[in-house]
Design a protein around this motif. Sequence first.
Motif, PDB file in Angstrom:
ATOM      1  N   ASP A 130     -11.393   7.121  21.044  1.00 15.20           N
ATOM      2  CA  ASP A 130     -11.067   7.812  19.804  1.00 15.20           C
ATOM      3  C   ASP A 130      -9.808   7.154  19.242  1.00 15.20           C
ATOM      4  N   ILE A 131      -9.715   7.092  17.928  1.00 18.33           N
ATOM      5  CA  ILE A 131      -8.611   6.393  17.268  1.00 18.33           C
ATOM      6  C   ILE A 131      -7.900   7.329  16.301  1.00 18.33           C
ATOM      7  N   GLY A 132      -6.597   7.233  16.304  1.00 19.88           N
ATOM      8  CA  GLY A 132      -5.816   7.998  15.352  1.00 19.88           C
ATOM      9  C   GLY A 132      -4.842   7.105  14.599  1.00 19.88           C
ATOM     10  N   TRP A 133      -4.649   7.406  13.335  1.00 18.10           N
ATOM     11  CA  TRP A 133      -3.570   6.806  12.550  1.00 18.10           C
ATOM     12  C   TRP A 133      -2.457   7.849  12.449  1.00 18.10           C
ATOM     13  N   TYR A 134      -1.273   7.452  12.848  1.00 21.67           N
ATOM     14  CA  TYR A 134      -0.101   8.302  12.769  1.00 21.67           C
ATOM     15  C   TYR A 134       0.912   7.649  11.831  1.00 21.67           C
ATOM     16  N   ARG A 135       1.875   8.435  11.384  1.00 22.22           N
ATOM     17  CA  ARG A 135       2.958   7.863  10.612  1.00 22.22           C
ATOM     18  C   ARG A 135       4.263   8.549  10.981  1.00 22.22           C
ATOM     19  N   GLN A 136       5.336   7.798  10.789  1.00 22.49           N
ATOM     20  CA  GLN A 136       6.657   8.341  11.045  1.00 22.49           C
ATOM     21  C   GLN A 136       7.610   7.890   9.963  1.00 22.49           C
ATOM     22  N   ALA A 137       8.131   8.854   9.236  1.00 22.95           N
ATOM     23  CA  ALA A 137       9.114   8.579   8.209  1.00 22.95           C
ATOM     24  C   ALA A 137      10.515   8.693   8.819  1.00 22.95           C
ATOM     25  N   PRO A 138      11.509   8.054   8.213  1.00 20.20           N
ATOM     26  CA  PRO A 138      12.871   8.126   8.747  1.00 20.20           C
ATOM     27  C   PRO A 138      13.341   9.568   8.896  1.00 20.20           C
ATOM     28  N   GLY A 139      13.844   9.896  10.074  1.00 18.09           N
ATOM     29  CA  GLY A 139      14.363  11.223  10.333  1.00 18.09           C
ATOM     30  C   GLY A 139      13.323  12.284  10.576  1.00 18.09           C
ATOM     31  N   LEU A 164      -7.551   2.270   7.528  1.00 13.85           N
ATOM     32  CA  LEU A 164      -7.110   3.461   6.815  1.00 13.85           C
ATOM     33  C   LEU A 164      -6.931   3.070   5.358  1.00 13.85           C
ATOM     34  N   GLU A 165      -7.833   3.555   4.533  1.00 18.08           N
ATOM     35  CA  GLU A 165      -7.738   3.300   3.094  1.00 18.08           C
ATOM     36  C   GLU A 165      -6.932   4.430   2.480  1.00 18.08           C
ATOM     37  N   MET A 166      -5.883   4.065   1.769  1.00 17.31           N
ATOM     38  CA  MET A 166      -4.964   5.050   1.213  1.00 17.31           C
ATOM     39  C   MET A 166      -4.966   4.934  -0.311  1.00 17.31           C
ATOM     40  N   ASN A 167      -5.322   6.010  -0.968  1.00 12.10           N
ATOM     41  CA  ASN A 167      -5.402   6.052  -2.429  1.00 12.10           C
ATOM     42  C   ASN A 167      -4.433   7.090  -2.983  1.00 12.10           C
ATOM     43  N   SER A 168      -4.171   6.978  -4.265  1.00  6.17           N
ATOM     44  CA  SER A 168      -3.269   7.922  -4.944  1.00  6.17           C
ATOM     45  C   SER A 168      -1.989   8.118  -4.135  1.00  6.17           C
ATOM     46  N   LEU A 169      -1.406   7.024  -3.749  1.00  2.00           N
ATOM     47  CA  LEU A 169      -0.237   7.083  -2.871  1.00  2.00           C
ATOM     48  C   LEU A 169       0.956   7.732  -3.562  1.00  2.00           C
ATOM     49  N   LYS A 170       1.734   8.453  -2.756  1.00  2.00           N
ATOM     50  CA  LYS A 170       2.903   9.173  -3.228  1.00  2.00           C
ATOM     51  C   LYS A 170       4.148   8.656  -2.483  1.00  2.00           C
ATOM     52  N   PRO A 171       5.305   8.811  -3.060  1.00  2.00           N
ATOM     53  CA  PRO A 171       6.522   8.378  -2.352  1.00  2.00           C
ATOM     54  C   PRO A 171       6.644   9.015  -0.964  1.00  2.00           C
ATOM     55  N   GLU A 172       6.169  10.231  -0.808  1.00  2.00           N
ATOM     56  CA  GLU A 172       6.257  10.899   0.492  1.00  2.00           C
ATOM     57  C   GLU A 172       5.298  10.321   1.538  1.00  2.00           C
ATOM     58  N   ILE A 225      -8.969   7.585   3.667  1.00  2.00           N
ATOM     59  CA  ILE A 225     -10.253   7.477   4.360  1.00  2.00           C
ATOM     60  C   ILE A 225     -10.078   6.604   5.593  1.00  2.00           C
ATOM     61  N   ILE A 226     -10.467   7.138   6.738  1.00  2.00           N
ATOM     62  CA  ILE A 226     -10.431   6.368   7.985  1.00  2.00           C
ATOM     63  C   ILE A 226     -11.844   5.898   8.303  1.00  2.00           C
ATOM     64  N   SER A 227     -11.946   4.672   8.793  1.00  2.00           N
ATOM     65  CA  SER A 227     -13.244   4.132   9.175  1.00  2.00           C
ATOM     66  C   SER A 227     -13.050   3.155  10.320  1.00  2.00           C
ATOM     67  N   ARG A 228     -14.134   2.834  10.983  1.00  2.00           N
ATOM     68  CA  ARG A 228     -14.059   1.887  12.091  1.00  2.00           C
ATOM     69  C   ARG A 228     -15.252   0.944  12.061  1.00  2.00           C
ATOM     70  N   ASP A 229     -15.022  -0.269  12.545  1.00  2.00           N
ATOM     71  CA  ASP A 229     -16.061  -1.274  12.682  1.00  2.00           C
ATOM     72  C   ASP A 229     -16.009  -1.738  14.136  1.00  2.00           C
ATOM     73  N   ASN A 230     -16.848  -1.151  14.955  1.00  2.00           N
ATOM     74  CA  ASN A 230     -16.803  -1.460  16.385  1.00  2.00           C
ATOM     75  C   ASN A 230     -17.199  -2.907  16.676  1.00  2.00           C
ATOM     76  N   ALA A 231     -18.031  -3.481  15.841  1.00  2.00           N
ATOM     77  CA  ALA A 231     -18.430  -4.876  16.049  1.00  2.00           C
ATOM     78  C   ALA A 231     -17.236  -5.813  15.885  1.00  2.00           C
ATOM     79  N   LYS A 232     -16.294  -5.418  15.030  1.00  4.77           N
ATOM     80  CA  LYS A 232     -15.101  -6.241  14.789  1.00  4.77           C
ATOM     81  C   LYS A 232     -13.883  -5.723  15.552  1.00  4.77           C
ATOM     82  N   ASN A 233     -14.062  -4.633  16.291  1.00  2.00           N
ATOM     83  CA  ASN A 233     -12.930  -4.017  17.009  1.00  2.00           C
ATOM     84  C   ASN A 233     -11.795  -3.670  16.048  1.00  2.00           C
ATOM     85  N   LYS A 234     -12.143  -3.049  14.939  1.00  2.87           N
ATOM     86  CA  LYS A 234     -11.126  -2.717  13.937  1.00  2.87           C
ATOM     87  C   LYS A 234     -11.285  -1.280  13.436  1.00  2.87           C
TER      88      LYS A 234
END
Length: 115
Positions: A33-42, A80-88, A68-77
């Motif tokens: 299982d795969i997760g995308w995490y993020r950490q902002a300063p502080g 994370l597609e990120m749209n309408s990005l915000k400063p936060e 949108i998160i997706s995986r391609d097991n054939a490519k081992n990848k």
Amino acid sequence: QVQLVESGGGLVQPGGSLRVSCAASGSIFSVYDIGWYRQAPGKQRELVAGITSGGSTNYADSVKGRFIISRDNAKNKVYLEMNSLKPEDTAVYYCNAYRGSHTYWGRGTQVTVSS
């Protein structure tokens, strides 16, 4: 053992889009299982999106409908597609692979949303 390398981060304007990638090597990637995490300063590291070995996905409320998160097991990848990005959304984004008691982290890629 799984080695993870994130890429694709950068500077993007508010409202823009960006796709970050996580390339895996080592053990059989498809069973993790795969997760995308993020950490902002502080701030604490938080789960942004996850995808199971079977392809089921889940998202943090703050990104639902924009990321949108997706995986391609054939490519081992995993992507994370990120749209309408915000400063936060500015943070270091990390890829995590886990299965049972085994968990592996990449070193992260910086995403900065700013005009």
